[in-house]
Write a protein that holds these residues in place. Structure first.
Motif, PDB file in Angstrom:
ATOM      1  N   VAL A 244       0.825  -1.220   0.000  1.00 40.59           N
ATOM      2  CA  VAL A 244       0.000   0.000   0.000  1.00 40.59           C
ATOM      3  C   VAL A 244       0.854   1.264   0.000  1.00 40.59           C
ATOM      4  CG1 VAL A 244      -1.990  -1.080   1.095  1.00 40.59           C
ATOM      5  CG2 VAL A 244      -0.159  -0.149   2.531  1.00 40.59           C
ATOM      6  N   ALA A 245       2.154   1.124  -0.241  1.00 37.99           N
ATOM      7  CA  ALA A 245       3.068   2.250  -0.091  1.00 37.99           C
ATOM      8  C   ALA A 245       2.757   3.395  -1.052  1.00 37.99           C
ATOM      9  CB  ALA A 245       4.512   1.788  -0.284  1.00 37.99           C
ATOM     10  N   VAL A 246       2.489   3.079  -2.315  1.00 37.95           N
ATOM     11  CA  VAL A 246       2.262   4.138  -3.303  1.00 37.95           C
ATOM     12  C   VAL A 246       1.012   4.941  -2.949  1.00 37.95           C
ATOM     13  CG1 VAL A 246       1.736   4.618  -5.723  1.00 37.95           C
ATOM     14  CG2 VAL A 246       3.467   2.912  -5.136  1.00 37.95           C
ATOM     15  N   ARG A 247      -0.072   4.227  -2.640  1.00 32.97           N
ATOM     16  CA  ARG A 247      -1.311   4.910  -2.258  1.00 32.97           C
ATOM     17  C   ARG A 247      -1.106   5.789  -1.025  1.00 32.97           C
ATOM     18  NH1 ARG A 247      -5.960   1.055  -0.984  1.00 32.97           N
ATOM     19  NH2 ARG A 247      -4.323  -0.531  -0.816  1.00 32.97           N
ATOM     20  N   GLY A 248      -0.467   5.238  -0.014  1.00 31.36           N
ATOM     21  CA  GLY A 248      -0.297   5.971   1.228  1.00 31.36           C
ATOM     22  C   GLY A 248       0.586   7.193   1.090  1.00 31.36           C
ATOM     23  N   LEU A 249       1.699   7.059   0.374  1.00 32.70           N
ATOM     24  CA  LEU A 249       2.588   8.208   0.184  1.00 32.70           C
ATOM     25  C   LEU A 249       1.926   9.291  -0.661  1.00 32.70           C
ATOM     26  CD1 LEU A 249       5.973   6.335  -0.382  1.00 32.70           C
ATOM     27  CD2 LEU A 249       5.278   7.630   1.650  1.00 32.70           C
ATOM     28  N   PHE A 250       1.116   8.875  -1.645  1.00 29.63           N
ATOM     29  CA  PHE A 250       0.350   9.849  -2.421  1.00 29.63           C
ATOM     30  C   PHE A 250      -0.633  10.579  -1.512  1.00 29.63           C
ATOM     31  CE2 PHE A 250      -3.366  10.747  -5.278  1.00 29.63           C
ATOM     32  CZ  PHE A 250      -2.759  11.777  -5.982  1.00 29.63           C
ATOM     33  N   GLY A 251      -1.248   9.860  -0.579  1.00 33.16           N
ATOM     34  CA  GLY A 251      -2.120  10.504   0.395  1.00 33.16           C
ATOM     35  C   GLY A 251      -1.371  11.532   1.221  1.00 33.16           C
ATOM     36  N   GLY A 252      -0.129  11.240   1.577  1.00 33.39           N
ATOM     37  CA  GLY A 252       0.683  12.201   2.315  1.00 33.39           C
ATOM     38  C   GLY A 252       0.943  13.465   1.524  1.00 33.39           C
ATOM     39  N   ALA A 253       1.226  13.319   0.229  1.00 30.21           N
ATOM     40  CA  ALA A 253       1.427  14.490  -0.628  1.00 30.21           C
ATOM     41  C   ALA A 253       0.147  15.319  -0.717  1.00 30.21           C
ATOM     42  CB  ALA A 253       1.879  14.046  -2.018  1.00 30.21           C
ATOM     43  N   LEU A 254      -0.997  14.639  -0.812  1.00 32.40           N
ATOM     44  CA  LEU A 254      -2.270  15.357  -0.843  1.00 32.40           C
ATOM     45  C   LEU A 254      -2.512  16.090   0.476  1.00 32.40           C
ATOM     46  CD1 LEU A 254      -4.658  12.776  -2.580  1.00 32.40           C
ATOM     47  CD2 LEU A 254      -3.629  14.820  -3.584  1.00 32.40           C
ATOM     48  N   SER A 255      -2.116  15.482   1.590  1.00 32.94           N
ATOM     49  CA  SER A 255      -2.382  16.100   2.894  1.00 32.94           C
ATOM     50  C   SER A 255      -1.625  17.412   3.060  1.00 32.94           C
ATOM     51  CB  SER A 255      -2.026  15.134   4.023  1.00 32.94           C
ATOM     52  OG  SER A 255      -0.623  14.988   4.178  1.00 32.94           O
ATOM     53  N   ILE A 256      -0.351  17.456   2.645  1.00 32.28           N
ATOM     54  CA  ILE A 256       0.408  18.701   2.786  1.00 32.28           C
ATOM     55  C   ILE A 256      -0.129  19.768   1.837  1.00 32.28           C
ATOM     56  CG2 ILE A 256       2.255  18.055   1.169  1.00 32.28           C
ATOM     57  CD1 ILE A 256       4.216  19.551   2.952  1.00 32.28           C
ATOM     58  N   THR A 257      -0.592  19.359   0.660  1.00 37.78           N
ATOM     59  CA  THR A 257      -1.192  20.310  -0.274  1.00 37.78           C
ATOM     60  C   THR A 257      -2.464  20.905   0.307  1.00 37.78           C
ATOM     61  OG1 THR A 257      -0.312  19.071  -2.151  1.00 37.78           O
ATOM     62  CG2 THR A 257      -2.126  20.595  -2.597  1.00 37.78           C
ATOM     63  N   ALA A 258      -3.319  20.036   0.840  1.00 39.42           N
ATOM     64  CA  ALA A 258      -4.603  20.496   1.375  1.00 39.42           C
ATOM     65  C   ALA A 258      -4.407  21.473   2.523  1.00 39.42           C
ATOM     66  CB  ALA A 258      -5.430  19.297   1.834  1.00 39.42           C
ATOM     67  N   TYR A 259      -3.572  21.113   3.480  1.00 41.80           N
ATOM     68  CA  TYR A 259      -3.453  21.986   4.651  1.00 41.80           C
ATOM     69  C   TYR A 259      -2.610  23.217   4.353  1.00 41.80           C
ATOM     70  CZ  TYR A 259      -3.970  23.103   9.542  1.00 41.80           C
ATOM     71  OH  TYR A 259      -4.322  23.723  10.726  1.00 41.80           O
ATOM     72  N   GLY A 260      -1.666  23.099   3.434  1.00 38.98           N
ATOM     73  CA  GLY A 260      -0.910  24.276   3.033  1.00 38.98           C
ATOM     74  C   GLY A 260      -1.799  25.345   2.429  1.00 38.98           C
ATOM     75  N   LEU A 261      -2.758  24.943   1.595  1.00 39.27           N
ATOM     76  CA  LEU A 261      -3.703  25.896   1.017  1.00 39.27           C
ATOM     77  C   LEU A 261      -4.570  26.544   2.090  1.00 39.27           C
ATOM     78  CD1 LEU A 261      -4.812  23.902  -2.164  1.00 39.27           C
ATOM     79  CD2 LEU A 261      -3.529  26.059  -2.135  1.00 39.27           C
ATOM     80  N   VAL A 262      -4.989  25.751   3.070  1.00 33.48           N
ATOM     81  CA  VAL A 262      -5.814  26.295   4.152  1.00 33.48           C
ATOM     82  C   VAL A 262      -5.024  27.314   4.975  1.00 33.48           C
ATOM     83  CG1 VAL A 262      -6.962  25.713   6.323  1.00 33.48           C
ATOM     84  CG2 VAL A 262      -7.362  24.323   4.296  1.00 33.48           C
ATOM     85  N   LEU A 263      -3.776  26.988   5.317  1.00 29.79           N
ATOM     86  CA  LEU A 263      -2.964  27.924   6.099  1.00 29.79           C
ATOM     87  C   LEU A 263      -2.746  29.223   5.338  1.00 29.79           C
ATOM     88  CD1 LEU A 263      -0.266  25.612   7.716  1.00 29.79           C
ATOM     89  CD2 LEU A 263      -2.200  26.713   8.831  1.00 29.79           C
ATOM     90  N   TRP A 264      -2.504  29.125   4.043  1.00 30.51           N
ATOM     91  CA  TRP A 264      -2.355  30.349   3.236  1.00 30.51           C
ATOM     92  C   TRP A 264      -3.639  31.166   3.285  1.00 30.51           C
ATOM     93  CZ3 TRP A 264      -5.102  31.853  -1.151  1.00 30.51           C
ATOM     94  CH2 TRP A 264      -4.615  32.996  -1.793  1.00 30.51           C
ATOM     95  N   ALA A 265      -4.780  30.499   3.170  1.00 33.68           N
ATOM     96  CA  ALA A 265      -6.066  31.206   3.197  1.00 33.68           C
ATOM     97  C   ALA A 265      -6.297  31.883   4.541  1.00 33.68           C
ATOM     98  CB  ALA A 265      -7.202  30.230   2.884  1.00 33.68           C
TER      99      ALA A 265
END
Length: 281
Positions: A206-227
């Motif tokens: 499940v490594a590829v799926r999970g690491l992709f989820g990690g990349a999505l998580s930093i993108t999502a919260y980074g956008l929120v912090l900027w907002a």
């Protein structure tokens, strides 16, 4: 709230729902959050050299946020273990906007105007409708509901802490990088201690799926912090939780959960609330 800020938060909402769905789809939640946390930390480590170091005033908030985020991750893992995605995710996310409104008024002295208040209330009504529809026709799973409610309260807590911290940091990118570097390695270390030599063999499928989820998580919260550096915390929190609608759609498409007319009505209420918040901007 400007259209640009609103668009950023809506993208963050979709991205957030996506990584939560990925985490839920990995049945072993310790493995899921090991990969999501590790993936986020790897992305943060790659970006940190290109970001400014947060100012000294932001570090107490960063440390507090790490502690609240760890509580959030534990409760989210428990809710995913105990309940269905379409039930626990809306409850966890739906509690947060109103709680943020109260906390921001008390601790940050942000009192939303009439249009913003109306937008938050209307959007929250839609989000609550999705949560209630997810419980329709089921015997309440009280442990799952308690974990989901606790998750929602921790979301509100770190939203306010990070909203203040990122404004004091002087760098949205630097703040998110150091936040994820500090918190993202905790679950992997716990997993390595608990699973020892078996961990890497368990991670491999499940490594590829999970690491992709990690990349999505930093993108999502980074956008929120900027907002949060460009708008009040309460409307950003309410808009962010449109991830519930995205989560319901993902549940229908990938987990074969029924979307239904009530969720369409709830989605319409959320859109109306967004319109009111944009009118306030």
């Amino acid at each position: 709230m400007t259209p640009l800020v609103a668009t950023a938060v809506l993208v963050a909402a979709l991205t957030h729902a996506s990584w939560n769905a990925i985490a839920h789809g990995i049945k072993d939640q310790l493995l899921a959050f090991t990969l999501v946390g590790g993936g986020g930390a790897l992305c943060a480590a790659a970006l940190a050299p290109f970001a400014a170091l947060p100012r000294a005033a932001a570090w107490p908030y960063l440390i507090a946020s790490v502690l609240v985020h760890l509580a959030y991750q534990y409760l989210l893992m428990r809710s995913f273990q105990l309940g269905d995605f379409g039930q626990v995710y809306p409850i966890a996310r739906g509690i947060a906007p109103l709680a943020v409104t109260v906390l921001a008024a008390v601790f940050v002295h942000e009192r939303p105007g009439g249009w913003q208040t109306a937008g938050v209330l209307v959007a929250s009504a839609g989000l609550g409708g999705v949560a209630l529809w997810g419980m329709r026709g089921r015997t309440p799973n009280w442990p799952a509901l308690a974990a989901a409610a606790g998750t929602g309260l921790t979301i509100a807590g770190y939203t306010v802490v990070d909203g203040v911290g990122v404004r004091d940091s002087g760098t949205s990118l630097g703040y998110i990088c150091w936040l994820l570097l500090m918190q993202g390695l905790v679950v992997p270390v716990v997993a390595l201690t608990a699973r020892r030599g078996e961990l890497f063999a368990q991670l491999r499928p499940v490594a590829v799926r999970g690491l992709f989820g990690g990349a999505l998580s930093i993108t999502a919260y980074g956008l929120v912090l900027w907002a949060q550096t460009r708008a009040d915390l309460a409307p950003v929190a309410a808009l962010r939780e449109t991830s519930i609608i995205a989560g319901a759609a993902i549940g229908a498409l990938f987990f074969k959960e029924h979307f239904g007319r009530p969720r369409m009505v709830a989605a319409a209420l959320v859109v109306a609330g967004i319109g009111l918040m944009l009118h306030a901007g």
